[in-house]
Design a protein around this motif. Structure first.
Motif, PDB file in Angstrom:
ATOM      1  N   ALA A 166       0.816  -1.243  -0.154  1.00 55.41           N
ATOM      2  CA  ALA A 166       0.064  -0.201   0.056  1.00 55.41           C
ATOM      3  C   ALA A 166       1.046   1.243   0.247  1.00 55.41           C
ATOM      4  O   ALA A 166       2.027   1.123   0.656  1.00 55.41           O
ATOM      5  N   PHE A 167       0.254   2.389  -0.755  1.00 59.51           N
ATOM      6  CA  PHE A 167       0.986   3.607  -0.672  1.00 59.51           C
ATOM      7  C   PHE A 167       0.222   4.635  -0.202  1.00 59.51           C
ATOM      8  O   PHE A 167      -0.792   5.017  -0.350  1.00 59.51           O
ATOM      9  N   THR A 168       1.077   5.292   0.728  1.00 56.06           N
ATOM     10  CA  THR A 168       0.014   6.640   1.282  1.00 56.06           C
ATOM     11  C   THR A 168       1.206   7.791   1.104  1.00 56.06           C
ATOM     12  O   THR A 168       2.470   7.841   1.586  1.00 56.06           O
ATOM     13  N   ASP A 169       0.522   8.709   0.703  1.00 53.30           N
ATOM     14  CA  ASP A 169       0.985  10.096   0.430  1.00 53.30           C
ATOM     15  C   ASP A 169       0.206  11.157   0.288  1.00 53.30           C
ATOM     16  O   ASP A 169      -0.925  10.980   0.343  1.00 53.30           O
ATOM     17  N   LYS A 170       0.636  12.389   0.079  1.00 49.81           N
ATOM     18  CA  LYS A 170      -0.426  13.387  -0.179  1.00 49.81           C
ATOM     19  C   LYS A 170      -0.946  13.500  -1.482  1.00 49.81           C
ATOM     20  O   LYS A 170      -0.402  13.173  -2.549  1.00 49.81           O
ATOM     21  N   THR A 171      -2.196  14.188  -1.449  1.00 44.01           N
ATOM     22  CA  THR A 171      -2.772  14.555  -2.680  1.00 44.01           C
ATOM     23  C   THR A 171      -3.763  15.857  -2.402  1.00 44.01           C
ATOM     24  O   THR A 171      -3.838  16.046  -1.286  1.00 44.01           O
ATOM     25  N   VAL A 172      -4.210  16.177  -3.763  1.00 44.36           N
ATOM     26  CA  VAL A 172      -5.096  17.245  -3.525  1.00 44.36           C
ATOM     27  C   VAL A 172      -6.451  17.279  -4.244  1.00 44.36           C
ATOM     28  O   VAL A 172      -6.369  16.593  -5.445  1.00 44.36           O
ATOM     29  N   ASP A 173      -7.482  17.699  -3.503  1.00 50.01           N
ATOM     30  CA  ASP A 173      -8.718  17.756  -4.251  1.00 50.01           C
ATOM     31  C   ASP A 173      -8.595  19.384  -5.146  1.00 50.01           C
ATOM     32  O   ASP A 173      -8.533  20.147  -4.433  1.00 50.01           O
ATOM     33  N   PHE A 174      -8.287  19.215  -6.182  1.00 49.42           N
ATOM     34  CA  PHE A 174      -7.966  20.596  -7.119  1.00 49.42           C
ATOM     35  C   PHE A 174      -8.956  21.502  -7.203  1.00 49.42           C
ATOM     36  O   PHE A 174      -8.807  22.626  -7.312  1.00 49.42           O
ATOM     37  N   HIS A 175     -10.192  21.130  -6.850  1.00 51.11           N
ATOM     38  CA  HIS A 175     -11.293  22.091  -6.905  1.00 51.11           C
ATOM     39  C   HIS A 175     -11.674  22.812  -5.467  1.00 51.11           C
ATOM     40  O   HIS A 175     -11.451  23.719  -5.450  1.00 51.11           O
ATOM     41  N   SER A 176     -11.164  21.825  -4.499  1.00 54.22           N
ATOM     42  CA  SER A 176     -11.536  22.421  -3.232  1.00 54.22           C
ATOM     43  C   SER A 176     -10.325  23.074  -2.384  1.00 54.22           C
ATOM     44  O   SER A 176     -10.213  23.924  -1.627  1.00 54.22           O
TER      45      SER A 176
ATOM     46  N   VAL B 224      -8.161  21.140  -0.915  1.00 59.54           N
ATOM     47  CA  VAL B 224      -7.951  20.418   0.323  1.00 59.54           C
ATOM     48  C   VAL B 224      -6.550  19.395   0.188  1.00 59.54           C
ATOM     49  O   VAL B 224      -6.673  18.538  -0.628  1.00 59.54           O
ATOM     50  N   VAL B 225      -5.534  19.752   0.793  1.00 63.31           N
ATOM     51  CA  VAL B 225      -4.530  18.693   0.791  1.00 63.31           C
ATOM     52  C   VAL B 225      -4.763  17.688   1.696  1.00 63.31           C
ATOM     53  O   VAL B 225      -4.889  17.838   3.012  1.00 63.31           O
ATOM     54  N   SER B 226      -4.415  16.263   1.629  1.00 65.23           N
ATOM     55  CA  SER B 226      -4.942  15.288   2.609  1.00 65.23           C
ATOM     56  C   SER B 226      -4.042  13.957   1.980  1.00 65.23           C
ATOM     57  O   SER B 226      -3.416  14.058   1.160  1.00 65.23           O
ATOM     58  N   ASP B 227      -3.876  12.998   3.196  1.00 65.08           N
ATOM     59  CA  ASP B 227      -3.314  11.867   2.843  1.00 65.08           C
ATOM     60  C   ASP B 227      -4.295  10.810   2.008  1.00 65.08           C
ATOM     61  O   ASP B 227      -5.356  10.828   2.537  1.00 65.08           O
TER      62      ASP B 227
ATOM     63  N   ILE C 222      -5.162  10.593 -11.900  1.00 66.03           N
ATOM     64  CA  ILE C 222      -3.864   9.680 -11.019  1.00 66.03           C
ATOM     65  C   ILE C 222      -3.987  10.350  -9.959  1.00 66.03           C
ATOM     66  O   ILE C 222      -3.439  11.695  -9.839  1.00 66.03           O
ATOM     67  N   PRO C 223      -4.174   9.647  -8.711  1.00 70.52           N
ATOM     68  CA  PRO C 223      -3.864  10.290  -7.334  1.00 70.52           C
ATOM     69  C   PRO C 223      -2.534  10.713  -7.252  1.00 70.52           C
ATOM     70  O   PRO C 223      -1.585  10.160  -7.891  1.00 70.52           O
ATOM     71  N   VAL C 224      -2.505  11.623  -6.265  1.00 71.23           N
ATOM     72  CA  VAL C 224      -1.182  12.157  -6.117  1.00 71.23           C
ATOM     73  C   VAL C 224      -0.532  13.230  -7.209  1.00 71.23           C
ATOM     74  O   VAL C 224       0.115  14.216  -6.903  1.00 71.23           O
ATOM     75  N   VAL C 225      -0.639  12.768  -8.510  1.00 69.18           N
ATOM     76  CA  VAL C 225      -0.036  13.603  -9.552  1.00 69.18           C
ATOM     77  C   VAL C 225      -0.531  15.078  -9.569  1.00 69.18           C
ATOM     78  O   VAL C 225       0.358  15.807  -9.800  1.00 69.18           O
ATOM     79  N   PRO C 226      -1.825  15.366  -9.844  1.00 67.31           N
ATOM     80  CA  PRO C 226      -2.212  16.654  -9.683  1.00 67.31           C
ATOM     81  C   PRO C 226      -1.571  17.401  -8.765  1.00 67.31           C
ATOM     82  O   PRO C 226      -0.912  18.620  -9.100  1.00 67.31           O
ATOM     83  N   LEU C 227      -1.292  16.965  -7.424  1.00 72.52           N
ATOM     84  CA  LEU C 227      -0.409  17.989  -6.486  1.00 72.52           C
ATOM     85  C   LEU C 227       1.155  17.953  -6.833  1.00 72.52           C
ATOM     86  O   LEU C 227       1.555  19.062  -6.972  1.00 72.52           O
ATOM     87  N   TYR C 228       1.573  17.025  -7.277  1.00 70.19           N
ATOM     88  CA  TYR C 228       2.883  17.005  -7.821  1.00 70.19           C
ATOM     89  C   TYR C 228       3.109  18.254  -9.180  1.00 70.19           C
ATOM     90  O   TYR C 228       3.971  18.929  -9.108  1.00 70.19           O
ATOM     91  N   ILE C 229       1.901  18.018  -9.975  1.00 69.62           N
ATOM     92  CA  ILE C 229       2.079  18.824 -11.160  1.00 69.62           C
ATOM     93  C   ILE C 229       2.017  20.537 -10.712  1.00 69.62           C
ATOM     94  O   ILE C 229       2.533  21.197 -11.348  1.00 69.62           O
ATOM     95  N   SER C 230       0.991  20.726  -9.664  1.00 69.93           N
ATOM     96  CA  SER C 230       0.814  22.028  -9.302  1.00 69.93           C
ATOM     97  C   SER C 230       2.257  22.408  -8.647  1.00 69.93           C
ATOM     98  O   SER C 230       2.462  23.692  -8.731  1.00 69.93           O
TER      99      SER C 230
ATOM    100  N   GLU D 246       6.528  20.564   2.281  1.00 67.85           N
ATOM    101  CA  GLU D 246       5.942  21.914   3.222  1.00 67.85           C
ATOM    102  C   GLU D 246       4.509  21.867   2.855  1.00 67.85           C
ATOM    103  O   GLU D 246       3.701  22.592   3.728  1.00 67.85           O
ATOM    104  N   ILE D 247       4.102  21.141   1.616  1.00 69.56           N
ATOM    105  CA  ILE D 247       2.940  21.678   1.137  1.00 69.56           C
ATOM    106  C   ILE D 247       1.545  21.246   2.054  1.00 69.56           C
ATOM    107  O   ILE D 247       1.620  20.037   2.678  1.00 69.56           O
ATOM    108  N   THR D 248       0.581  21.918   2.348  1.00 68.26           N
ATOM    109  CA  THR D 248      -0.648  21.808   3.391  1.00 68.26           C
ATOM    110  C   THR D 248      -1.684  22.337   2.671  1.00 68.26           C
ATOM    111  O   THR D 248      -1.549  23.510   1.743  1.00 68.26           O
ATOM    112  N   THR D 249      -2.991  22.248   3.178  1.00 60.26           N
ATOM    113  CA  THR D 249      -4.055  22.887   2.623  1.00 60.26           C
ATOM    114  C   THR D 249      -3.916  24.550   2.816  1.00 60.26           C
ATOM    115  O   THR D 249      -4.085  25.349   1.871  1.00 60.26           O
ATOM    116  N   GLU D 250      -3.388  24.937   3.845  1.00 58.16           N
ATOM    117  CA  GLU D 250      -3.115  26.473   4.246  1.00 58.16           C
ATOM    118  C   GLU D 250      -2.186  26.908   3.423  1.00 58.16           C
ATOM    119  O   GLU D 250      -2.503  28.180   2.923  1.00 58.16           O
ATOM    120  N   ASN D 251      -1.079  26.375   3.107  1.00 55.68           N
ATOM    121  CA  ASN D 251      -0.179  27.204   2.256  1.00 55.68           C
ATOM    122  C   ASN D 251      -0.220  26.601   0.655  1.00 55.68           C
ATOM    123  O   ASN D 251       0.623  27.088  -0.215  1.00 55.68           O
TER     124      ASN D 251
END
Ligand code: NAI
Length: 399
Positions: A163-173, A175-178, A282-290, A352-357
């Motif tokens: 299993a793989f756990t990492d950050k991802t983003v809902d690019f509409h809202s 929100v960065v979450s695991d 693809i999960p995780v990838v949109p946050l990486y691309i951002s 460093e990335i979080t929902t807040e920043n």
């Protein structure tokens, strides 16, 4: 009708005909601004030609090299009260612009994995062009019905070992979450993903095109792959999709052998991570691309699909002298993405990335804008509250 975006997760259910036409025009303008490609292709078949890298390849061939193009894709036509898919409108806009420029452009809408569509394509080449000198293979699909066995394969995006756990983003809202993604349940998942996104269908195309005598001497063919940073390895390059990409890359020597007697050659080009309908799934990838967009824009080296394909054609496929390849024989236009300074900064921001920043540290705004642009939205020049004619025809497709 009035067409506004209707988004469900990483899919936009509506597309805007004038907006997509604007998007296509921007890409054409970019290619024209770069001037003609020396000794570029003249008769081109693009499989997966309606969106993303395939559309950008078709635009580059047509407007950078005055090529006649045949495009194959799988899109939903527009009907009264029901907008067509973005790829449908893109193609209508492309054909209109190509015809206005005096260029041959025809399209085939149907399942490229089937023998029937391959045959239709061969017949059209024979009738209109005789032969093609470049075949671009740019399909991205979640499923494939195998033309011989009839089995319907569905690809999965899963890690293989654990299993793989990492950050991802809902690019509409924003929100960065695991996110935790469970590994494959059995080898079948790998097998199915290879069946859909690996090299077999590319090989079937080239074999059938060659047997029909529609490949010109010295023909080139290219398919697209991705590697990316270590942080996406578990879900991408070391995951099920990575196995399919290994298979695609492993098809190059097989095709070279097949094309030897007509002096043909095949390539895989490793492209940059970009917002397309496929990559947003693809999960995780949109946050990486951002984060990647942020860093590459700051360094002045950001490219979209059209910049990538223009560079692929002008500086790699049709470069003066030999096409530069990496140690594994692949073309690399992900070279700027993979630069050490770029990757070091992205990795730092990733920690460093979080929902807040998110707004401050990433280019999430650029990601969102690119996503909406894919469907013809977010263009300043278009009033999305105004009626538009949704029933747009692709000139070469009879309904
Ligand atoms: P996309 O989703 O924008 O385009 C896919 C194309 O395939 C469309 O023209 C669609 O109509 C067509 N298609 C799908 N199923 C079909 C079928 N059964 N029959 C006929 N046509 C069909 O995808 P994108 O991102 O441009 O991907 C193209 C290739 O580039 C893929 O191999 C992908 O892995 C690769 N790539 C993508 C990257 C990215 O970041 N988006 C990065 C590097 C490589």
């Amino acid at each position: 009708m009035i067409i506004q975006p209707r988004v469900r997760g990483f899919i936009c259910l509506t597309s805007h005909p004038e907006g997509t036409a604007q998007h296509v025009k921007q890409q054409i303008d970019h290619v024209k601004s770069k001037g003609k490609i020396n000794n570029g292709p003249k008769k081109v078949l693009v499989i997966g030609a309606s969106t993303g890298f395939g559309l950008a390849s078709r635009i580059t061939a047509a407007f950078g090299s005055d090529a006649a193009t045949i495009g194959v894709f799988f899109e939903k036509p527009a009907a009264p009260g029901k907008p067509g898919t973005a790829g449908w409108y893109n193609t209508a806009a492309f054909e209109n612009q190509a015809h206005a420029a005096g260029l041959y452009a025809k399209s085939i809408n149907g399942d490229a994995f089937s023998d029937e569509i391959k045959k239709q394509t061969i017949d059209l080449i024979k009738e209109d062009l005789g032969q093609v000198d470049l075949v671009v293979y740019s399909l991205a699909s979640p499923r494939r019905t195998h033309p011989i066995t009839g089995v319907a394969h569905t690809s999965v995006l899963k890690p293989i070992e654990q299993a793989f756990t990492d950050k991802t983003v809902d690019f509409h809202s924003g929100v960065v979450s695991d996110i935790s993604i469970q590994p494959i349940e059995s080898e079948e998942d790998i097998h199915n993903t290879i069946a859909v996104m690996g090299g077999e269908d590319w090989k079937f195309w080239i074999k059938q095109l060659k047997e029909a005598g529609v490949l010109a001497d010295g023909v080139k063919t290219v398919a697209y792959s991705y590697i990316g940073p270590e942080l996406t390895y578990p879900i991408y390059r070391n995951g099920t999709i990575g196995r399919a990409k290994d298979d695609l890359e492993g098809t190059v020597p097989v095709l070279n052998d097949l094309l030897k007697d007509i002096g043909g050659i095949s390539y895989v080009s490793v492209n940059k991570a970009l917002v397309t309908q496929s990559s947003s799934a693809i999960p995780v990838v949109p946050l990486y691309i951002s984060l990647l967009y942020k860093v590459m824009k700051e360094k002045g080296i950001h490219e979209g699909t059209i910049e990538q394909m223009q560079r692929l054609f002008a500086d790699r496929l049709y470069a003066n002298g030999e096409t530069p390849l990496d140690e594994k024989g692949r073309i690399r236009v992900d070279d700027w993405e993979m630069r050490k300074d770029v990757q070091t900064e992205v990795a730092k921001l990733w920690n460093e990335i979080t929902t807040e920043n998110l707004d401050q540290l990433s280019d999430i705004a650029g990601y969102r804008n690119d996503f909406f642009n894919l469907f013809g939205f977010n263009f300043d020049t278009i009033d999305y509250n105004k009626d538009t004619n949704e029933v747009v025809k692709i000139p070469s497709i009879k309904e």
